[in-house]
Design a protein around this motif. Structure first.
Motif, PDB file in Angstrom:
ATOM      1  N   ASN A   1       1.265  86.627  67.277  1.00  0.00           N
ATOM      2  CA  ASN A   1       2.612  86.431  67.807  1.00  0.00           C
ATOM      3  C   ASN A   1       3.682  87.232  67.056  1.00  0.00           C
ATOM      4  OD1 ASN A   1       2.408  84.983  65.487  1.00  0.00           O
ATOM      5  ND2 ASN A   1       3.375  83.144  66.258  1.00  0.00           N
TER       6      ASN A   1
ATOM      7  N   GLN B   1       7.344  88.215  68.492  1.00  0.00           N
ATOM      8  CA  GLN B   1       7.595  87.323  69.620  1.00  0.00           C
ATOM      9  C   GLN B   1       8.596  86.276  69.163  1.00  0.00           C
ATOM     10  OE1 GLN B   1       5.219  86.610  72.548  1.00  0.00           O
ATOM     11  NE2 GLN B   1       4.138  88.535  72.331  1.00  0.00           N
ATOM     12  N   SER B   2       9.413  85.811  70.089  1.00  0.00           N
ATOM     13  CA  SER B   2      10.370  84.768  69.719  1.00  0.00           C
ATOM     14  C   SER B   2       9.627  83.475  69.441  1.00  0.00           C
ATOM     15  CB  SER B   2      11.405  84.560  70.826  1.00  0.00           C
ATOM     16  OG  SER B   2      10.780  84.057  71.974  1.00  0.00           O
ATOM     17  N   GLN B   3      10.111  82.743  68.466  1.00  0.00           N
ATOM     18  CA  GLN B   3       9.470  81.497  68.080  1.00  0.00           C
ATOM     19  C   GLN B   3      10.496  80.382  68.121  1.00  0.00           C
ATOM     20  OE1 GLN B   3       7.652  82.130  64.291  1.00  0.00           O
ATOM     21  NE2 GLN B   3       6.347  83.770  65.039  1.00  0.00           N
TER      22      GLN B   3
ATOM     23  N   LYS C   1      12.522  77.365  73.167  1.00  0.00           N
ATOM     24  CA  LYS C   1      12.816  78.357  74.209  1.00  0.00           C
ATOM     25  C   LYS C   1      13.923  77.819  75.103  1.00  0.00           C
ATOM     26  CE  LYS C   1       9.109  80.762  73.038  1.00  0.00           C
ATOM     27  NZ  LYS C   1       8.830  80.349  71.703  1.00  0.00           N
ATOM     28  N   SER C   2      14.663  78.712  75.722  1.00  0.00           N
ATOM     29  CA  SER C   2      15.719  78.266  76.628  1.00  0.00           C
ATOM     30  C   SER C   2      15.089  77.718  77.908  1.00  0.00           C
ATOM     31  CB  SER C   2      16.661  79.418  76.958  1.00  0.00           C
ATOM     32  OG  SER C   2      15.970  80.447  77.615  1.00  0.00           O
ATOM     33  N   HIS C   3      15.737  76.751  78.505  1.00  0.00           N
ATOM     34  CA  HIS C   3      15.225  76.127  79.718  1.00  0.00           C
ATOM     35  C   HIS C   3      15.586  76.958  80.939  1.00  0.00           C
ATOM     36  CE1 HIS C   3      19.328  74.700  79.163  1.00  0.00           C
ATOM     37  NE2 HIS C   3      19.379  74.584  80.465  1.00  0.00           N
TER      38      HIS C   3
END
Length: 83
Positions: A14, A17-19, A22-24
């Protein structure tokens, strides 16, 4: 004496990658997904998506569900899932 842990060379799966949280989905994104699934008659994914929205289950938990987890043998839906 404990054996030493083996270290991996290279980056993790990962990396970059953003960790974290997470935005909905926005309302318009949810509406678009629902319309697309209905238009494509993708009933399986539509059912999974609706259950995910209603229960807020994680994807890993959602994919482990069985029919017997959500409905009785006579076809009636369960109101609450057992923990």
């Amino acid at each position: 004496m404990k054996p030493k842990k083996k270290r991996r060379n290279g980056a993790g799966w990962n990396k970059n990658q953003s960790q974290g949280v997470k935005s909905h989905f926005t309302r318009s994104e949810v509406r678009y997904l629902l319309q697309t699934l209905v238009f494509e008659e993708n009933w399986h994914d539509l059912a999974l998506f609706l259950v995910a929205l209603d229960t807020a289950l994680r994807a890993s938990d959602l994919l482990q569900l069985k029919v017997s987890d959500v409905c009785y043998s006579d076809g009636r839906l369960r109101r609450k899932l057992a923990r």
